[in-house]
Scaffold this motif. Structure first.
Motif, PDB file in Angstrom:
ATOM      1  N   SER A 242      -7.313  -6.857   2.741  1.00 39.69           N
ATOM      2  CA  SER A 242      -6.838  -6.515   4.082  1.00 39.69           C
ATOM      3  C   SER A 242      -7.306  -7.576   5.060  1.00 39.69           C
ATOM      4  O   SER A 242      -8.234  -8.345   4.795  1.00 39.69           O
ATOM      5  CB  SER A 242      -7.356  -5.137   4.511  1.00 39.69           C
ATOM      6  OG  SER A 242      -8.775  -5.114   4.553  1.00 39.69           O
TER       7      SER A 242
ATOM      8  N   ARG B  44      -2.124  -6.048  11.632  1.00 44.76           N
ATOM      9  CA  ARG B  44      -3.075  -5.880  10.537  1.00 44.76           C
ATOM     10  C   ARG B  44      -2.268  -5.740   9.254  1.00 44.76           C
ATOM     11  O   ARG B  44      -1.125  -5.281   9.284  1.00 44.76           O
ATOM     12  CB  ARG B  44      -3.934  -4.625  10.727  1.00 44.76           C
ATOM     13  CG  ARG B  44      -4.940  -4.721  11.843  1.00 44.76           C
ATOM     14  CD  ARG B  44      -6.006  -3.618  11.741  1.00 44.76           C
ATOM     15  NE  ARG B  44      -5.437  -2.287  11.710  1.00 44.76           N
ATOM     16  CZ  ARG B  44      -5.407  -1.496  10.623  1.00 44.76           C
ATOM     17  NH1 ARG B  44      -5.878  -1.923   9.460  1.00 44.76           N
ATOM     18  NH2 ARG B  44      -4.886  -0.290  10.702  1.00 44.76           N
TER      19      ARG B  44
ATOM     20  N   GLU C  44      -2.473  -4.709   4.887  1.00 42.38           N
ATOM     21  CA  GLU C  44      -3.172  -4.200   3.711  1.00 42.38           C
ATOM     22  C   GLU C  44      -2.348  -4.590   2.489  1.00 42.38           C
ATOM     23  O   GLU C  44      -1.126  -4.401   2.475  1.00 42.38           O
ATOM     24  CB  GLU C  44      -3.340  -2.681   3.789  1.00 42.38           C
ATOM     25  CG  GLU C  44      -4.233  -2.232   4.934  1.00 42.38           C
ATOM     26  CD  GLU C  44      -4.364  -0.716   5.034  1.00 42.38           C
ATOM     27  OE1 GLU C  44      -3.633  -0.015   4.296  1.00 42.38           O
ATOM     28  OE2 GLU C  44      -5.168  -0.243   5.855  1.00 42.38           O
TER      29      GLU C  44
ATOM     30  N   LYS D 120      -7.250  -4.972  -4.093  1.00 40.93           N
ATOM     31  CA  LYS D 120      -6.849  -4.638  -2.734  1.00 40.93           C
ATOM     32  C   LYS D 120      -7.457  -5.650  -1.775  1.00 40.93           C
ATOM     33  O   LYS D 120      -8.538  -6.183  -2.019  1.00 40.93           O
ATOM     34  CB  LYS D 120      -7.306  -3.225  -2.359  1.00 40.93           C
ATOM     35  CG  LYS D 120      -6.618  -2.122  -3.142  1.00 40.93           C
ATOM     36  CD  LYS D 120      -7.079  -0.751  -2.650  1.00 40.93           C
ATOM     37  CE  LYS D 120      -6.385   0.370  -3.412  1.00 40.93           C
ATOM     38  NZ  LYS D 120      -6.797   1.715  -2.919  1.00 40.93           N
TER      39      LYS D 120
ATOM     40  N   CYS E 238       0.870  -1.095   0.000  1.00 37.80           N
ATOM     41  CA  CYS E 238       0.000   0.000   0.000  1.00 37.80           C
ATOM     42  C   CYS E 238       0.940   1.183   0.000  1.00 37.80           C
ATOM     43  O   CYS E 238       1.631   1.442   0.938  1.00 37.80           O
ATOM     44  CB  CYS E 238      -0.941   0.173   1.136  1.00 37.80           C
ATOM     45  SG  CYS E 238      -2.360  -0.871   1.153  1.00 37.80           S
TER      46      CYS E 238
END
Length: 217
Positions: A61, A45, A47, A59, A11
């Motif tokens: 996540s 986390r 992405e 995309k 990202c």
């Protein structure tokens, strides 16, 4: 498996910033290696953004858990739920919507270097030629390492690790594919050595799941 080139690395933040390296690539590599040598487990986390001329950008996540030796769990939450989990011996990739699960024995089938390194199984200086480089969105406290594999691979041309300049923690990885694609993975809210139960890395496919396996050699 594209999902593993998932896993990763790995990202982009808008706005490029000029940054002059003040130390050698070897020093930064050693700092990164030390951070992951001292990592027993990790939670974050993530992405992910994949771009390719052959298809529309995508995309995703979710959350990731890593634990030595060789255990990992990637829970994809968006755009759809998927799971990739390994207990160090068997890799499962599960798609609940399709009710399919891919199963692979990891004995003799090593994970890609960018994944095995995060699991404490690789040595950057042994497997890659490293140089400092520049990437868009490089923070004031970040450095970027370009990692070219010493042994050629059809999977990718090279990797970039964006790391915390002080601690060596990998914040972003970018995989540059042989086909011109890029696979960007950002790690957010990283928690190191907080303890992760081994049960997190176990998987039993639900009843009715179609099991897929790689073809026999």
């Amino acid at each position: 498996m594209r999902t593993i080139l998932l896993v990763a690395a790995l990202c982009s933040v808008a706005g490029a910033q000029e940054k002059k390296p003040t130390e050698s690539a070897a020093t930064v590599v050693a700092r990164v290696q030390k951070y992951y040598d001292n990592t027993k487990d990790l939670r974050a986390r993530f992405e992910q953004q994949i771009e390719s001329a052959a298809r529309a950008p995508s995309k995703a996540s979710g959350e990731v858990w890593l634990k030595k030796p060789g255990k990992m769990r990637w829970d994809y939450a968006k755009p759809e739920k998927k799971l990739m989990v390994s207990d160090g011996a068997t890799l499962w990739v599960y798609d609940p919507d399709d009710e399919h699960a891919y199963k692979q024995d990891l004995k003799g089938n090593a994970l890609p270097a960018q994944v095995s390194f995060l699991l404490g199984e690789g040595k950057l200086d042994k497997e890659f030629d490293a140089t400092l480089t520049k990437v868009d969105g490089l923070g004031a406290d970040e450095l970027a390492l370009k990692l070219v594999p010493k042994l050629g691979t059809t999977a990718y041309r090279y990797l970039v690790f964006v790391v915390d300049g002080k601690t060596g923690q990998v914040r972003r990885t970018i995989i540059y594919g042989q086909d011109g694609s890029t696979n960007r993975l950002s790690f957010l809210e990283v928690q190191q050595n907080k303890g992760v139960d081994d049960g997190k890395f176990k998987f039993s496919p639900p009843s009715g799941t179609h099991i897929l396996k790689p073809p026999s050699p």
